[in-house]
Scaffold this motif. Structure first.
Motif, short mmCIF file in Angstrom:
data_model
loop_
_atom_site.label_atom_id
_atom_site.label_comp_id
_atom_site.label_asym_id
_atom_site.label_seq_id
_atom_site.Cartn_x
_atom_site.Cartn_y
_atom_site.Cartn_z
N LEU A 1 3.20 107.15 -80.12
CA LEU A 1 2.01 106.64 -80.80
C LEU A 1 1.74 107.36 -82.12
O LEU A 1 1.36 106.74 -83.11
CB LEU A 1 0.79 106.79 -79.88
CG LEU A 1 0.64 105.76 -78.76
CD1 LEU A 1 -0.42 106.20 -77.77
CD2 LEU A 1 0.29 104.40 -79.34
N ALA A 2 1.96 108.67 -82.13
CA ALA A 2 1.67 109.46 -83.33
C ALA A 2 2.61 109.12 -84.49
O ALA A 2 2.33 109.48 -85.64
CB ALA A 2 1.74 110.94 -83.01
N GLU A 3 3.72 108.44 -84.22
CA GLU A 3 4.65 108.06 -85.27
C GLU A 3 4.29 106.74 -85.94
O GLU A 3 4.94 106.33 -86.90
CB GLU A 3 6.07 107.96 -84.70
CG GLU A 3 6.63 109.28 -84.20
CD GLU A 3 8.01 109.11 -83.59
OE1 GLU A 3 9.01 109.41 -84.29
OE2 GLU A 3 8.10 108.64 -82.43
N LEU A 4 3.27 106.08 -85.44
CA LEU A 4 2.88 104.79 -86.00
C LEU A 4 2.17 104.95 -87.33
O LEU A 4 1.40 105.90 -87.53
CB LEU A 4 1.97 104.04 -85.03
CG LEU A 4 2.59 103.61 -83.69
CD1 LEU A 4 1.51 103.06 -82.77
CD2 LEU A 4 3.68 102.57 -83.92
N ASP A 5 2.41 104.01 -88.23
CA ASP A 5 1.65 103.97 -89.48
C ASP A 5 0.28 103.34 -89.26
O ASP A 5 -0.66 103.63 -90.01
CB ASP A 5 2.42 103.18 -90.54
CG ASP A 5 3.69 103.90 -90.97
OD1 ASP A 5 3.58 104.97 -91.58
OD2 ASP A 5 4.79 103.40 -90.67
N ALA A 6 0.17 102.48 -88.26
CA ALA A 6 -1.11 101.85 -87.94
C ALA A 6 -0.98 101.08 -86.63
O ALA A 6 0.13 100.73 -86.21
CB ALA A 6 -1.56 100.90 -89.05
N ILE A 7 -2.12 100.83 -86.01
CA ILE A 7 -2.21 99.93 -84.86
C ILE A 7 -2.94 98.68 -85.35
O ILE A 7 -4.08 98.76 -85.82
CB ILE A 7 -2.96 100.58 -83.69
CG1 ILE A 7 -2.15 101.78 -83.16
CG2 ILE A 7 -3.22 99.56 -82.58
CD1 ILE A 7 -2.84 102.56 -82.07
N VAL A 8 -2.28 97.55 -85.26
CA VAL A 8 -2.77 96.29 -85.81
C VAL A 8 -3.25 95.41 -84.66
O VAL A 8 -2.57 95.30 -83.65
CB VAL A 8 -1.65 95.55 -86.58
CG1 VAL A 8 -2.22 94.40 -87.39
CG2 VAL A 8 -0.87 96.52 -87.47
N PHE A 9 -4.43 94.81 -84.82
CA PHE A 9 -4.92 93.97 -83.72
C PHE A 9 -5.66 92.76 -84.27
O PHE A 9 -6.23 92.78 -85.36
CB PHE A 9 -5.83 94.76 -82.79
CG PHE A 9 -7.14 95.19 -83.39
CD1 PHE A 9 -8.31 94.47 -83.18
CD2 PHE A 9 -7.21 96.33 -84.18
CE1 PHE A 9 -9.51 94.86 -83.73
CE2 PHE A 9 -8.41 96.74 -84.74
CZ PHE A 9 -9.58 96.00 -84.51
N GLY A 10 -5.63 91.67 -83.48
CA GLY A 10 -6.37 90.47 -83.81
C GLY A 10 -7.84 90.71 -83.53
O GLY A 10 -8.25 90.90 -82.39
N ALA A 11 -8.65 90.74 -84.60
CA ALA A 11 -10.05 91.13 -84.48
C ALA A 11 -10.98 89.97 -84.15
O ALA A 11 -12.13 90.19 -83.80
CB ALA A 11 -10.51 91.80 -85.78
N GLY A 12 -10.49 88.74 -84.28
CA GLY A 12 -11.34 87.60 -84.00
C GLY A 12 -11.36 86.62 -85.16
O GLY A 12 -10.76 86.88 -86.20
N PRO A 13 -12.01 85.51 -84.95
CA PRO A 13 -12.78 85.14 -83.76
C PRO A 13 -11.88 84.75 -82.59
O PRO A 13 -10.69 84.54 -82.76
CB PRO A 13 -13.61 83.95 -84.25
CG PRO A 13 -12.76 83.33 -85.31
CD PRO A 13 -12.07 84.47 -86.00
N GLY A 14 -12.51 84.66 -81.42
CA GLY A 14 -11.78 84.31 -80.22
C GLY A 14 -12.58 84.64 -78.98
O GLY A 14 -13.81 84.79 -79.03
N SER A 15 -11.88 84.76 -77.86
CA SER A 15 -12.52 85.08 -76.59
C SER A 15 -13.26 86.41 -76.66
O SER A 15 -12.71 87.41 -77.11
CB SER A 15 -11.44 85.16 -75.50
OG SER A 15 -11.83 85.97 -74.43
N PHE A 16 -14.51 86.43 -76.22
CA PHE A 16 -15.28 87.67 -76.25
C PHE A 16 -14.60 88.76 -75.43
O PHE A 16 -14.46 89.89 -75.88
CB PHE A 16 -16.70 87.43 -75.71
CG PHE A 16 -17.60 86.70 -76.66
CD1 PHE A 16 -18.24 87.36 -77.69
CD2 PHE A 16 -17.78 85.34 -76.53
CE1 PHE A 16 -19.06 86.68 -78.56
CE2 PHE A 16 -18.60 84.64 -77.40
CZ PHE A 16 -19.25 85.31 -78.42
#
Length: 239
Positions: A54-69
């Protein structure tokens, strides 16, 4: 770049890892409430396959929305927990932008009206135009009845709203692409977005809500607690 990406905004969970010039690793599974139990172990398995900590990652990318709560809260909790423990930034990405990016990959579209099923007889809609580097949203994200959707001339329409609302969408002659937000699309979007300064501190892993909601269901509260607890446990186990 070394990146972990995931999207749990729809009924389909998607996870992907980019490790330098190596081929992208990707897997898909069931989203919704099940994602709170499977997202972390499957993400860690992909990282192990890539030989990344995990510490080698440049970033953690995620789908922020909109979508299922429930799905958005799960994604935000996991992104925040993993990023805090690893000391890496997060990159929230609009799920509708990921839909537009999938349309670009599939059919070469550079102008897309992205539509996602919002349930409750409504759709999420956003118009994007690609400038050669980044997708630029044209106006605000809308939450509206299918009949109220307006398709700009010459625009592709992409998303997962067709199965439920195809006969009610004023598509006319618009060309359609059936797709959902995928983690591999988030990976393709990430370098340009990070270069544009869109990365955030871990505590800014926040959902993008378009529909107001004042209370969480018991299942949603349980899903959020489970995701946060699992993320914290994983952080403690990570060297």
């Amino acid at each position: 770049m070394n990146l972990l990406a995931f999207d749990t905004s729809t009924e389909a969970m998607s996870i992907a890892v980019a490790h330098g010039d190596a081929p992208v690793l990707e897997l898909r599974g069931k989203g919704g409430a099940q994602a709170s139990a499977t997202l972390i172990p499957q993400a860690m398995d992909l990282l192990a396959q890539a030989g990344l900590a995990l510490a080698e990652l440049d970033a953690i990318v995620f789908g922020a929305g909109p979508g299922s709560f429930t799905g958005l809260r799960t994604a935000c909790s996991v992104a925040q927990g993993l990023a805090l423990g690893a000391g890496v930034p997060v990159l929230p990405v609009e799920t509708l932008m990921a839909v537009a990016e999938e349309a670009r990959r599939l059919v070469g579209a550079t102008e897309v009206l992205a539509l996602l099923d919002a349930r409750m007889d409504e759709v999420y809609a956003a118009h994007y135009r690609h400038d050669g580097v980044l997708w630029r949203r044209q106006g605000e994200i809308a939450l509206e009845a299918p009949e109220a959707v307006q398709v700009p001339p010459g625009c592709w329409v992409a998303g997962n709203a067709f199965a439920a609302y195809r006969t009610r969408l004023p598509m006319d002659s618009a060309q359609a692409v059936i797709t959902v937000p995928r983690a591999s699309a988030l990976l393709r979007l990430a370098p340009a977005l990070l270069a544009a300064g869109q990365g955030r501190a871990a505590d800014q892993a926040l959902p993008l809500y378009v529909r107001d909601k004042v209370a969480q269901t018991t299942a949603e509260r349980d899903a959020i607690r489970a995701a946060a607890t699992a993320a914290a446990a994983q952080d403690r186990m990570t060297p």
